[in-house]
Motif scaffolding. Sequence first.
Motif, PDB file in Angstrom:
ATOM      1  N   ALA A   1     -93.845   2.615-114.395  1.00 59.86           N
ATOM      2  CA  ALA A   1     -93.350   1.793-113.122  1.00 59.86           C
ATOM      3  C   ALA A   1     -94.230   2.062-112.129  1.00 59.86           C
ATOM      4  CB  ALA A   1     -92.026   2.461-112.611  1.00 59.86           C
ATOM      5  N   ALA A   2     -94.225   1.399-110.998  1.00 61.62           N
ATOM      6  CA  ALA A   2     -95.081   1.606-109.875  1.00 61.62           C
ATOM      7  C   ALA A   2     -94.301   2.138-108.721  1.00 61.62           C
ATOM      8  CB  ALA A   2     -95.993   0.375-109.578  1.00 61.62           C
ATOM      9  N   ALA A   3     -94.902   2.879-107.834  1.00 71.79           N
ATOM     10  CA  ALA A   3     -94.067   3.292-106.480  1.00 71.79           C
ATOM     11  C   ALA A   3     -94.819   3.257-105.130  1.00 71.79           C
ATOM     12  CB  ALA A   3     -93.518   4.767-106.859  1.00 71.79           C
ATOM     13  N   ALA A   4     -94.278   3.205-104.351  1.00 67.26           N
ATOM     14  CA  ALA A   4     -94.916   3.065-102.855  1.00 67.26           C
ATOM     15  C   ALA A   4     -94.036   4.027-101.895  1.00 67.26           C
ATOM     16  CB  ALA A   4     -95.165   1.857-102.313  1.00 67.26           C
ATOM     17  N   TYR A   5     -94.493   4.518-100.852  1.00 68.45           N
ATOM     18  CA  TYR A   5     -93.814   5.098 -99.893  1.00 68.45           C
ATOM     19  C   TYR A   5     -93.759   4.645 -98.625  1.00 68.45           C
ATOM     20  CZ  TYR A   5     -92.133   9.332 -97.019  1.00 68.45           C
ATOM     21  OH  TYR A   5     -91.631  10.101 -96.357  1.00 68.45           O
ATOM     22  N   ASP A   6     -92.858   4.415 -97.771  1.00 66.81           N
ATOM     23  CA  ASP A   6     -92.734   3.755 -96.560  1.00 66.81           C
ATOM     24  C   ASP A   6     -92.692   4.733 -95.349  1.00 66.81           C
ATOM     25  OD1 ASP A   6     -90.146   4.269 -96.339  1.00 66.81           O
ATOM     26  OD2 ASP A   6     -89.253   2.141 -96.464  1.00 66.81           O
ATOM     27  N   GLY A   7     -92.663   5.904 -95.526  1.00 74.55           N
ATOM     28  CA  GLY A   7     -92.470   6.800 -94.356  1.00 74.55           C
ATOM     29  C   GLY A   7     -91.079   7.465 -94.328  1.00 74.55           C
ATOM     30  N   GLU A   8     -90.152   6.776 -95.116  1.00 80.98           N
ATOM     31  CA  GLU A   8     -88.791   7.310 -95.283  1.00 80.98           C
ATOM     32  C   GLU A   8     -88.297   7.274 -96.714  1.00 80.98           C
ATOM     33  OE1 GLU A   8     -86.516   4.841 -92.681  1.00 80.98           O
ATOM     34  OE2 GLU A   8     -87.534   5.623 -90.758  1.00 80.98           O
ATOM     35  N   SER A   9     -88.919   6.200 -97.397  1.00 80.03           N
ATOM     36  CA  SER A   9     -88.224   6.109 -98.823  1.00 80.03           C
ATOM     37  C   SER A   9     -89.232   5.981 -99.839  1.00 80.03           C
ATOM     38  CB  SER A   9     -87.245   4.834 -98.905  1.00 80.03           C
ATOM     39  OG  SER A   9     -86.191   4.997 -97.990  1.00 80.03           O
ATOM     40  N   MET A  10     -89.034   6.315-100.987  1.00 83.54           N
ATOM     41  CA  MET A  10     -90.158   5.734-102.073  1.00 83.54           C
ATOM     42  C   MET A  10     -89.185   4.728-102.888  1.00 83.54           C
ATOM     43  SD  MET A  10     -91.056   7.987-105.624  1.00 83.54           S
ATOM     44  CE  MET A  10     -89.292   8.238-106.211  1.00 83.54           C
ATOM     45  N   TRP A  11     -90.136   3.565-102.888  1.00 84.49           N
ATOM     46  CA  TRP A  11     -89.681   2.361-103.691  1.00 84.49           C
ATOM     47  C   TRP A  11     -90.120   2.411-104.961  1.00 84.49           C
ATOM     48  CZ3 TRP A  11     -86.590  -1.171-101.005  1.00 84.49           C
ATOM     49  CH2 TRP A  11     -86.382  -0.762 -99.807  1.00 84.49           C
ATOM     50  N   VAL A  12     -89.627   1.987-105.993  1.00 89.17           N
ATOM     51  CA  VAL A  12     -89.971   1.877-107.450  1.00 89.17           C
ATOM     52  C   VAL A  12     -89.620   0.695-108.172  1.00 89.17           C
ATOM     53  CG1 VAL A  12     -89.768   2.966-109.775  1.00 89.17           C
ATOM     54  CG2 VAL A  12     -89.633   4.458-107.828  1.00 89.17           C
ATOM     55  N   PHE A  13     -90.462   0.033-108.568  1.00 89.00           N
ATOM     56  CA  PHE A  13     -90.596  -1.296-109.209  1.00 89.00           C
ATOM     57  C   PHE A  13     -90.811  -1.343-110.677  1.00 89.00           C
ATOM     58  CE2 PHE A  13     -91.683  -5.565-110.422  1.00 89.00           C
ATOM     59  CZ  PHE A  13     -90.629  -6.315-110.334  1.00 89.00           C
ATOM     60  N   GLY A  14     -90.238  -2.028-111.509  1.00 89.80           N
ATOM     61  CA  GLY A  14     -90.700  -2.188-112.828  1.00 89.80           C
ATOM     62  C   GLY A  14     -90.582  -0.965-113.799  1.00 89.80           C
TER      63      GLY A  14
END
Length: 185
Positions: free
Chosen positions: A41-54
């Motif tokens: 999967a891939a992940a990104a961080y927005d300063g408050e949360s980690m987002w995971v897609f796929g």
Amino acid sequence: AVPENCGFVASVFSDETWIYDDACNGWTQIEGDGPGGRARAAAAYDGESMWVFGGRWRAGTSGNYTIYDELWRFEVATRTWSQIRPNSQDVPPGRVNHAMTYDASRNRLWIFGGNRSTSGLQVSLLNDVWYFDIGAMTWHRLATQGEAPTPRLFVTLFHDATRDQLITFGGADETLFNNDARYFD
């Protein structure tokens, strides 16, 4: 999985969430419900949360993978997972080995490229660009103009806020698993 006696052992797909604390030099496992076990999967961080897609999952050592088109959010402060249900019908096709980044100026997540094949022996590469508008909770496919990067997997991506640009680097094409492999730089 690594070959063993002319066969393969079944992969184990982890659904564990861990937090490393540098000041304490230690790990803490987070309990609770989250995405099912998956890899790539891939992940990104927005300063408050980690987002995971796929990502992908498969039971056993053969057969097709399940490829996920799910978006999950891990809120760091509360240490909780939630599956995001978009307000749009149009969502990116499930994929693995893609790239994801966060755009703070627009409060968006961007994804690029990857592989949508359910087969472990074949690839179906992508070069599409999607963004998730976090405020509106909607997915949008970007209709780009002119020349674009060729379809690829194992690629990187980041958002340059200073110049308001997405920058991608590297990756590999469909020949990745044979002697004719081409890598992008």
